[in-house]
Motif scaffolding. Structure first.
Motif, PDB file in Angstrom:
ATOM      1  N   LEU A  70      -5.021 116.178  75.247  1.00 48.57           N
ATOM      2  CA  LEU A  70      -6.060 115.378  74.893  1.00 48.57           C
ATOM      3  C   LEU A  70      -7.090 115.932  74.285  1.00 48.57           C
ATOM      4  O   LEU A  70      -7.892 115.677  73.336  1.00 48.57           O
ATOM      5  CB  LEU A  70      -6.325 114.240  75.808  1.00 48.57           C
ATOM      6  CG  LEU A  70      -5.451 113.262  76.258  1.00 48.57           C
ATOM      7  CD1 LEU A  70      -5.559 112.464  77.609  1.00 48.57           C
ATOM      8  CD2 LEU A  70      -4.950 112.478  74.909  1.00 48.57           C
ATOM      9  N   PHE A  71      -7.725 117.014  75.144  1.00 50.52           N
ATOM     10  CA  PHE A  71      -8.990 117.808  74.784  1.00 50.52           C
ATOM     11  C   PHE A  71      -8.674 118.199  73.469  1.00 50.52           C
ATOM     12  O   PHE A  71      -9.589 118.527  72.495  1.00 50.52           O
ATOM     13  CB  PHE A  71      -9.472 118.800  75.706  1.00 50.52           C
ATOM     14  CG  PHE A  71      -9.754 118.019  77.192  1.00 50.52           C
ATOM     15  CD1 PHE A  71     -10.359 116.967  77.061  1.00 50.52           C
ATOM     16  CD2 PHE A  71      -9.737 118.929  78.357  1.00 50.52           C
ATOM     17  CE1 PHE A  71     -10.650 116.304  78.345  1.00 50.52           C
ATOM     18  CE2 PHE A  71      -9.893 118.394  79.438  1.00 50.52           C
ATOM     19  CZ  PHE A  71     -10.502 117.191  79.625  1.00 50.52           C
ATOM     20  N   ALA A  72      -7.412 118.957  73.192  1.00 50.21           N
ATOM     21  CA  ALA A  72      -7.116 119.842  72.028  1.00 50.21           C
ATOM     22  C   ALA A  72      -7.049 118.707  70.614  1.00 50.21           C
ATOM     23  O   ALA A  72      -7.679 119.019  69.838  1.00 50.21           O
ATOM     24  CB  ALA A  72      -5.926 120.299  72.228  1.00 50.21           C
ATOM     25  N   LEU A  73      -6.538 117.413  71.171  1.00 44.31           N
ATOM     26  CA  LEU A  73      -6.592 116.447  69.963  1.00 44.31           C
ATOM     27  C   LEU A  73      -8.062 115.770  69.723  1.00 44.31           C
ATOM     28  O   LEU A  73      -8.226 115.532  68.481  1.00 44.31           O
ATOM     29  CB  LEU A  73      -5.579 115.283  70.338  1.00 44.31           C
ATOM     30  CG  LEU A  73      -4.158 115.607  70.301  1.00 44.31           C
ATOM     31  CD1 LEU A  73      -3.426 114.399  71.035  1.00 44.31           C
ATOM     32  CD2 LEU A  73      -3.700 116.066  69.170  1.00 44.31           C
ATOM     33  N   GLY A  74      -8.929 115.975  70.783  1.00 46.75           N
ATOM     34  CA  GLY A  74     -10.211 115.329  70.459  1.00 46.75           C
ATOM     35  C   GLY A  74     -11.291 116.173  70.128  1.00 46.75           C
ATOM     36  O   GLY A  74     -12.350 115.676  69.831  1.00 46.75           O
ATOM     37  N   THR A  75     -11.158 117.472  69.889  1.00 42.99           N
ATOM     38  CA  THR A  75     -12.080 118.333  69.619  1.00 42.99           C
ATOM     39  C   THR A  75     -11.945 118.768  67.948  1.00 42.99           C
ATOM     40  O   THR A  75     -10.649 118.968  67.346  1.00 42.99           O
ATOM     41  CB  THR A  75     -12.145 119.675  70.350  1.00 42.99           C
ATOM     42  OG1 THR A  75     -13.232 120.370  70.031  1.00 42.99           O
ATOM     43  CG2 THR A  75     -11.064 120.381  70.328  1.00 42.99           C
TER      44      THR A  75
ATOM     45  N   ALA B   9     -11.916 126.086  70.088  1.00 44.11           N
ATOM     46  CA  ALA B   9     -11.764 125.441  71.263  1.00 44.11           C
ATOM     47  C   ALA B   9     -10.413 124.583  71.297  1.00 44.11           C
ATOM     48  O   ALA B   9      -9.694 124.539  72.467  1.00 44.11           O
ATOM     49  CB  ALA B   9     -12.715 124.237  71.556  1.00 44.11           C
ATOM     50  N   LYS B  10      -9.850 123.950  70.024  1.00 35.30           N
ATOM     51  CA  LYS B  10      -8.486 123.418  70.012  1.00 35.30           C
ATOM     52  C   LYS B  10      -7.698 124.428  70.427  1.00 35.30           C
ATOM     53  O   LYS B  10      -6.385 124.130  71.116  1.00 35.30           O
ATOM     54  CB  LYS B  10      -8.382 122.923  68.568  1.00 35.30           C
ATOM     55  CG  LYS B  10      -7.001 122.104  68.497  1.00 35.30           C
ATOM     56  CD  LYS B  10      -7.098 121.595  66.929  1.00 35.30           C
ATOM     57  CE  LYS B  10      -7.827 120.888  66.510  1.00 35.30           C
ATOM     58  NZ  LYS B  10      -7.594 119.489  66.963  1.00 35.30           N
ATOM     59  N   GLN B  11      -7.573 125.600  69.822  1.00 34.31           N
ATOM     60  CA  GLN B  11      -6.428 126.614  70.130  1.00 34.31           C
ATOM     61  C   GLN B  11      -6.533 127.116  71.503  1.00 34.31           C
ATOM     62  O   GLN B  11      -5.427 127.404  71.813  1.00 34.31           O
ATOM     63  CB  GLN B  11      -6.891 127.764  69.141  1.00 34.31           C
ATOM     64  CG  GLN B  11      -6.472 127.673  67.595  1.00 34.31           C
ATOM     65  CD  GLN B  11      -5.169 127.201  67.223  1.00 34.31           C
ATOM     66  OE1 GLN B  11      -4.289 127.815  67.886  1.00 34.31           O
ATOM     67  NE2 GLN B  11      -5.003 126.444  66.395  1.00 34.31           N
TER      68      GLN B  11
END
Length: 286
Positions: free
Chosen positions: A252-257, A262-264
């Protein structure tokens, strides 16, 4: 002395004698009898019964006879350890009943076994098809050892290339409502820990008939009142659920940033955590 009282006393005496002799000969006498041990065992029992019930028979002669028959398998055992030829003669050797899925009919006849008896022995090993068997041998103890063909053997952790932790001996920490301190110390715990675990299950020590700690350090109990239900340990499922939640949060963090770096980072750690979950999920599932 009345005959009935004499017989009771003699019977008790020879019961003790036979018990001590059996203890001296060792557990093999009651678990793995060779032909020789089978014959001597029957004879010892017959002599003991004869001397115990016949009041006119000398007890000393009976004891000497029993000791003689008891020494015979003991001496034979010593010789067997040093001479394979003697061991094969006295104890015999295994006979192959099935090889490469084919029944060895001549060996069956040699050991005086019928096909029905062979099938019965296989069923006792949960084997119902002869063709599934790679190798089966009748041991000298009368047990049938069976090895299934590779494709019919159950899968193991090694076949799946899974790293399985070593399993420790289950320790009985409560027996008949009493705490066993020695098993507790063996697992590195004390009474306070035990009382805390009982509190988690909602039971008291007085209500517990049997309590055991498994390889994972989990306490399971059996209560005197069988109508009461005790919840199963939830520590491992809780750990698994927490790991899955963390992995989902990372996704969820990867989708939300919008920050690519940070996503990687979230994606990499999410994948690492998923791999860890795949490796330990079979352990953590209750």
């Amino acid at each position: 002395m009345p005959d009935w009282l004499d017989i009771i006393l003699r019977s008790l005496f020879f019961l003790v004698v036979l018990f001590l002799i059996t203890k001296w000969l060792g557990k093999k006498q009651i678990s793995q009898l060779s032909f020789f041990e089978y014959v001597t065992g029957i004879t010892i029992g017959s002599v003991g019964a004869e001397v115990a019930t016949k009041v006119e028979t000398s007890m000393l002669n009976g004891v000497l006879s029993i000791l003689t028959f008891a020494l015979a398998p003991f001496i034979a055992g010593l010789i067997s350890m040093k001479s394979k030829a003697f061991r094969d003669f006295v104890e015999g050797h295994g006979t192959v009943f099935i090889k490469d899925g084919k029944v060895m009919e001549d060996n069956l006849k040699k050991e005086k076994y019928t096909t029905d008896e062979l099938l019965e022995l296989l069923r006792r090993k949960d084997v119902y098809t002869v063709a599934d068997v790679e190798f089966a041998v009748m041991e000298t103890t009368g047990d049938l050892s069976v090895m299934l063909k590779k494709e019919n053997q159950p899968l193991t952790a090694k076949d799946l290339d899974l790293a399985v932790p070593s399993i420790k001996e289950t320790q009985t920490v409560i027996m008949d409502g009493k705490i066993m301190d020695e098993p507790l110390s063996t697992i590195g715990q004390n009474r306070n820990w035990l009382k805390t675990e009982l509190g988690k299950l909602g039971v008291t020590i007085e209500n517990v008939f049997l309590g055991q700690v498994n390889s994972y350090g989990e306490l399971t109990v059996d209560l005197y009142d069988d109508k009461l239900e005790v919840p199963s340990p939830q520590e491992r499922p809780l750990v698994l659920a927490t790991m899955k939640k963390c992995q989902a949060d990372l996704e969820l963090f990867a989708l939300g940033t919008e920050n690519e770096e940070a996503k990687q980072l979230y994606v990499r750690n999410s994948e690492k955590l998923q791999k860890a979950i795949d490796k330990v999920s079979y352990i953590l599932k209750s």
